[in-house]
Design an enzyme around this catalytic site. Structure first.
Site, PDB file in Angstrom:
ATOM      1  N   ALA A  67       0.877  -1.059   0.101  1.00  0.00           N
ATOM      2  CA  ALA A  67       0.143  -0.083   0.032  1.00  0.00           C
ATOM      3  C   ALA A  67       0.901   1.265  -0.327  1.00  0.00           C
ATOM      4  CB  ALA A  67      -0.736   0.164   0.935  1.00  0.00           C
ATOM      5  N   GLY A 112       0.334  -5.208   1.019  1.00  0.00           N
ATOM      6  CA  GLY A 112      -0.547  -5.119   0.300  1.00  0.00           C
ATOM      7  C   GLY A 112      -1.034  -6.185  -1.389  1.00  0.00           C
ATOM      8  N   GLU A 115      -0.854  -9.540  -0.241  1.00  0.00           N
ATOM      9  CA  GLU A 115      -2.753  -9.588   0.307  1.00  0.00           C
ATOM     10  C   GLU A 115      -3.547  -9.687  -1.240  1.00  0.00           C
ATOM     11  OE1 GLU A 115      -4.216  -7.967   4.147  1.00  0.00           O
ATOM     12  OE2 GLU A 115      -2.926  -6.812   2.998  1.00  0.00           O
ATOM     13  N   GLU A 135       4.233  -5.586   6.991  1.00  0.00           N
ATOM     14  CA  GLU A 135       3.061  -4.693   8.041  1.00  0.00           C
ATOM     15  C   GLU A 135       3.711  -4.045   9.366  1.00  0.00           C
ATOM     16  OE1 GLU A 135       0.743  -5.903   4.634  1.00  0.00           O
ATOM     17  OE2 GLU A 135       1.764  -7.288   6.142  1.00  0.00           O
TER      18      GLU A 135
END
Length: 259
Positions: A67, A112, A115, A135
């Site tokens: 992200a 992300g 993910e 993260e």
């Protein structure tokens, strides 16, 4: 539709679609605009009848590095909640896409990016790829489904080690723990992705969709409910062109011609 940060290509021969995150100078980090574009591209690929879908990253360094940290750093709790909901919507849309989805992991796949790869049905990694749910070192945890999908894929203890420690692992180790299903030499990577998606797209569409729905149901609810869904999906395929063609071709010892 056109977007600034992604591209959508649909192969006319195979009907396989490819969504490419196109921010190579930022290692394909996911902004709000990029996530919204992926969401729109998924809807467009579904409307176009794509029979397989690849998620890829542009450039030579990253699949998706994660992200956008420069966006996240000052988020309030309500703003973070909205960002999490957007990421979940995109991951859920990948997971529920009506055709098989393939994460083409070439380069870095962190946070992300991992993910979104976890939301795909299949994950193929280039030999030089590096993956991780990193993260924890940002003071947060996976927020787009990683805590749930990773455990189901690799088991509780392995997932906890990856999340607690923020470890970065190479493609070979990722395959050994079941994070990815296949590792390919860098030079052969693009050809292997094309070969795999063409093979997936050539399978009977109704049966593939039913198989995906039934397989995904393993993680939702009870085994009894999943078995009931499987029975309905299986019997519902009888009478379709592909079921009749597939069985007749088998009995006649020829290749089937699916719709």
């Amino acid at each position: 539709m056109t977007w600034d940060t992604i591209t959508l290509d649909i192969d006319d021969d195979s009907d396989a679609a490819t969504i490419t995150v196109d921010r190579p100078d930022q290692l394909n980090a996911l902004t709000v605009d990029t996530l919204e574009a992926i969401e729109a591209a998924l809807a467009e690929a579904e409307a176009a009848g794509a029979r397989a879908l690849v998620l890829a990253g542009a450039g030579d360094e990253a699949f998706v590095a994660g992200a956008d940290i420069s966006y996240m750093v000052e988020l309030s709790t309500p703003e973070a909640q909205a960002y999490a909901e957007l990421g979940h919507r995109v991951a859920d849309a990948i997971e529920s896409f009506p055709a098989p989805t393939v994460a083409a992991i070439d380069g870095y796949a962190f946070g992300g990016g991992c993910e979104l790869a976890l939301a795909c049905d299949l994950r193929v990694a280039a030999e030089s790829a590096v993956l991780g749910q990193t993260e924890i070192d940002l003071g947060i945890i996976p927020g787009w489904g990683g805590t749930q999908r990773l455990s189901r894929l690799v088991g509780d203890e392995t997932a906890k080690r990856l999340v607690f420690l923020g470890e970065r692992i190479d493609a070979t180790e990722a395959a050994e723990i079941g994070f990815v299903g296949e590792v390919v030499d860098d030079d052969a990577f693009d050809d292997r992705i094309d070969e795999l998606t063409a093979e997936l797209a050539a399978k009977p569409a109704f049966a593939t969709r039913a198989a995906k729905e039934a397989l995904n149901a393993v993680h939702d609810g009870t085994q009894r409910g999943g078995l009931a869904l499987e029975r309905r999906a299986w019997s519902g395929l009888f009478g379709t062109h592909d079921q009749q063609e597939g069985m007749r071709a088998f009995l006649e010892k020829r290749e089937p011609e699916f719709e």
